[in-house]
Write a protein that holds these residues in place. Structure first.
Motif, short mmCIF file in Angstrom:
data_model
loop_
_atom_site.label_atom_id
_atom_site.label_comp_id
_atom_site.label_asym_id
_atom_site.label_seq_id
_atom_site.Cartn_x
_atom_site.Cartn_y
_atom_site.Cartn_z
N PHE A 51 -111.17 44.87 65.64
CA PHE A 51 -111.73 45.44 66.86
C PHE A 51 -111.90 46.96 66.85
O PHE A 51 -112.43 47.52 67.80
N TYR A 52 -111.47 47.63 65.81
CA TYR A 52 -111.80 49.05 65.65
C TYR A 52 -112.77 49.25 64.49
O TYR A 52 -113.14 50.37 64.17
N GLY A 53 -113.13 48.16 63.84
CA GLY A 53 -114.05 48.26 62.70
C GLY A 53 -113.47 49.06 61.56
O GLY A 53 -114.22 49.69 60.81
N GLN A 54 -112.13 49.02 61.38
CA GLN A 54 -111.50 49.89 60.40
C GLN A 54 -110.83 49.15 59.24
O GLN A 54 -110.26 49.78 58.36
N GLY A 55 -110.88 47.82 59.21
CA GLY A 55 -110.22 47.10 58.13
C GLY A 55 -110.71 47.53 56.77
O GLY A 55 -109.93 47.93 55.90
N MET A 56 -112.02 47.45 56.55
CA MET A 56 -112.59 47.87 55.28
C MET A 56 -112.44 49.38 55.08
O MET A 56 -112.10 49.84 53.99
N ASN A 57 -112.69 50.15 56.14
CA ASN A 57 -112.61 51.61 56.01
C ASN A 57 -111.20 52.05 55.63
O ASN A 57 -111.01 52.96 54.82
N CYS A 58 -110.19 51.39 56.19
CA CYS A 58 -108.81 51.69 55.86
C CYS A 58 -108.51 51.33 54.41
O CYS A 58 -107.86 52.08 53.68
N GLY A 59 -108.99 50.16 53.97
CA GLY A 59 -108.81 49.76 52.58
C GLY A 59 -109.50 50.70 51.61
O GLY A 59 -108.96 51.03 50.55
N PHE A 60 -110.70 51.13 51.96
CA PHE A 60 -111.41 52.10 51.12
C PHE A 60 -110.64 53.43 51.08
O PHE A 60 -110.60 54.10 50.04
N GLU A 61 -110.05 53.81 52.21
CA GLU A 61 -109.27 55.05 52.23
C GLU A 61 -108.05 54.94 51.32
O GLU A 61 -107.63 55.94 50.73
N ASP A 62 -107.48 53.73 51.18
CA ASP A 62 -106.41 53.54 50.20
C ASP A 62 -106.86 54.00 48.82
O ASP A 62 -106.11 54.66 48.09
N CYS A 63 -108.09 53.63 48.45
CA CYS A 63 -108.62 54.00 47.13
C CYS A 63 -108.79 55.51 47.01
O CYS A 63 -108.49 56.11 45.97
N THR A 64 -109.30 56.12 48.09
CA THR A 64 -109.47 57.58 48.09
C THR A 64 -108.14 58.28 47.91
O THR A 64 -108.00 59.21 47.10
N VAL A 65 -107.13 57.85 48.67
CA VAL A 65 -105.81 58.48 48.60
C VAL A 65 -105.18 58.25 47.23
O VAL A 65 -104.58 59.16 46.66
N LEU A 66 -105.30 57.02 46.70
CA LEU A 66 -104.77 56.77 45.35
C LEU A 66 -105.39 57.71 44.33
O LEU A 66 -104.69 58.29 43.49
N ASN A 67 -106.70 57.87 44.41
CA ASN A 67 -107.39 58.76 43.47
C ASN A 67 -106.89 60.20 43.61
O ASN A 67 -106.70 60.91 42.62
N GLU A 68 -106.66 60.62 44.87
CA GLU A 68 -106.16 61.98 45.11
C GLU A 68 -104.74 62.16 44.56
O GLU A 68 -104.42 63.20 43.98
N VAL A 69 -103.90 61.14 44.72
CA VAL A 69 -102.54 61.23 44.21
C VAL A 69 -102.53 61.21 42.68
O VAL A 69 -101.77 61.94 42.04
N MET A 70 -103.37 60.40 42.08
CA MET A 70 -103.48 60.39 40.62
C MET A 70 -103.97 61.74 40.11
O MET A 70 -103.51 62.24 39.07
N GLU A 71 -104.88 62.35 40.87
CA GLU A 71 -105.36 63.69 40.50
C GLU A 71 -104.24 64.71 40.62
O GLU A 71 -104.09 65.59 39.76
N LYS A 72 -103.45 64.59 41.64
CA LYS A 72 -102.31 65.49 41.86
C LYS A 72 -101.35 65.46 40.68
O LYS A 72 -100.85 66.50 40.24
N TYR A 73 -101.10 64.26 40.16
CA TYR A 73 -100.19 64.12 39.01
C TYR A 73 -100.93 64.19 37.68
O TYR A 73 -100.32 63.96 36.63
N GLN A 74 -102.24 64.48 37.75
CA GLN A 74 -103.08 64.58 36.55
C GLN A 74 -102.96 63.32 35.69
O GLN A 74 -102.84 63.37 34.47
#
Length: 456
Positions: A310-333
């Motif tokens: 009902f907020y239309g965020q299920g997919m968007n939240c899951g996609f954000e998981d990928c964005t955050v994972l990529n950022e954390v992997m970048e942080k640790y190189q």
């Protein structure tokens, strides 16, 4: 271990996007999907084929260079168009001028993501059901749905992205100590229905809106498709006087729609066929923790945090998981070039700890928004509140961003949006209690009152 490929269980939207992010960092990725390849046309219909892409989703798609391609098959929805029982409509914009959420086909987006994953070097295995996972050595037993044979696959690590009823998560529940898990069902289900294009191929209703028929205890919505049709979803109680349990004949369904959705019924020539052919699906919220087992497995998307739509965020939240994972992997190189095994556990634990408060927040917000959509959107106080908030935010964007905009048109943490939204709602209750507020909602008096309350 470092030479083994990464296994991703579940080739849905999040699993496919995650595979692209991992492949771009140089990892060999093998993706396992229990269903057939939907690109071959063998896809089950009648259930949740439309999505609403918003800023968090677009950010993730931009990260793999596919956003422009998706926009070509997406339709902007600039606001809600409510329909009352007399057929009168009212438009409520979502945000500022130019802001919109985008209706996109789930299957169309998933197919594009899978094809891009393959172009990046990911190997996708279809008709492979995950039967068992050995967490200690990151190995899987997979059953071939066609041959009915088991195969063993040894990975360096596993990502579980196989949805709300995740086999990967189940293994965490069965094999680890102190794993927290809960699921909560609403007493409502949903059924997909259809409004086709007009005989000359046009849209039968306003194209650039999310249409809502709010009816207090239930509602119907409709999202546009690029072929001129609308995908409708009826959110309806399973039991009760007006419920799926009572609409059991063609006559009862037709009578109900004539009374409840009179302006939609003439636009739905296949209503009876759709109603009795398409399933009534359930609505579940899933929470769990931790999301990882050591450095061997990590849950993402609905496998870690399924929410109601009902907020239309299920997919968007899951996609954000990928964005955050990529950022954390970048942080640790962290990449295939510098594949520090000792760092993976830190990455996995950081993802879970950082995302858990936000996934819990959007789960709460999604349930609350159901009440708003089915009941409050037509209430005069609700409409006035949205006008006041939009007006004040346009003049003082540094002091006020409406809750919907924080969730949908920003990447502010969901947990921050939830807490900030609660404070703003308390302020609005005081503002709406001002005598004659409907006449002076945009006055200097109200503006100064809100400024004072915000700064308290």
């Amino acid at each position: 271990m470092s030479e083994r490929p990464i296994a991703v269980v579940g080739a849905g939207l999040v699993g496919s996007l995650l595979s692209i992010y991992l492949s771009q960092r140089g990892y060999k990725v093998e993706l396992f999907e229990r269903r057939d390849d939907m690109r071959s046309g063998n896809m089950a219909g009648g259930k949740s084929i439309n999505l609403a892409l918003s800023d968090r989703g677009w950010k993730a798609l931009k990260g793999v260079g596919i956003a422009d391609e998706i926009k070509e098959i997406a339709i902007p929805m600039k606001g809600r168009m409510t329909h009352d029982k007399e057929g009168k409509t009212n438009f409520l914009p979502y945000g500022k001028e130019g802001q919109a959420i985008y209706s996109v086909s789930r299957a169309g987006l998933n197919c594009l993501l899978m094809s891009l994953a393959e172009k990046k070097g990911c190997k996708i295995h279809f008709n492979k059901r995950c039967k068992n996972i050995s967490l200690k050595d990151a190995s899987l037993i997979l059953e071939d749905a066609v041959k009915k044979e088991d195969t063993h696959f040894h990975a360096s690590r596993i990502f579980g992205t196989d949805g709300a009823f995740s086999a990967a998560r189940l293994q965490m529940q069965l094999s680890t100590d102190r794993f927290e898990y809960s699921q909560h069902y609403l007493n409502y289900g949903y059924k997909e229905l259809h409004i086709p294009p007009t005989p000359d191929g046009d849209f039968a209703m306003e194209k650039n809106c999310l249409h809502i028929w709010p009816r207090g205890n239930f509602m119907m919505i409709a999202l546009p498709n690029i072929d001129g049709s609308f995908t409708c979803t009826l959110f309806f109680p399973f039991q009760g006087e007006e419920s799926f349990s009572t609409l059991t004949t063609k006559e009862s369904v037709k009578k109900f729609f004539e009374k409840t959705f009179p302006d939609a019924l003439p636009l739905m020539p296949t209503l009876l066929e759709d109603f009795f052919h398409n399933p009534s699906a359930s609505l579940v919220t899933v929470r769990c923790f931790p999301w990882n087992f050591e450095d061997k497995m990590l849950l993402l998307g609905d496998a870690a945090h399924a929410v109601v739509p009902f907020y239309g965020q299920g997919m968007n939240c899951g996609f954000e998981d990928c964005t955050v994972l990529n950022e954390v992997m970048e942080k640790y190189q962290l990449s295939v070039v510098s594949n520090q095994l000792s760092v993976w556990k830190k990455v996995f634990e950081e993802i879970g700890k950082s995302r858990k408060p936000d996934s819990d927040a959007i789960a709460d917000l999604a349930v609350a928004n159901f009440i708003e959509m089915r009941d409050l959107v037509t209430h005069p106080d609700f409409i006035l509140q949205k006008k006041i908030e939009a007006h004040f935010s346009s003049k003082h964007p540094d002091l006020w961003l409406p809750l919907y905009s924080m969730v949908t048109f920003s990447d502010l943490p969901y947990s921050y949006a939830l807490e900030r939204g609660k404070k703003q709602d308390l302020i609005m209750k005081k503002v709406l209690a001002v005598p004659n507020i409907s006449e002076k909602w945009n006055s200097t008096e109200v503006e100064e009152m809100m400024m004072g309350l915000v700064k308290e």
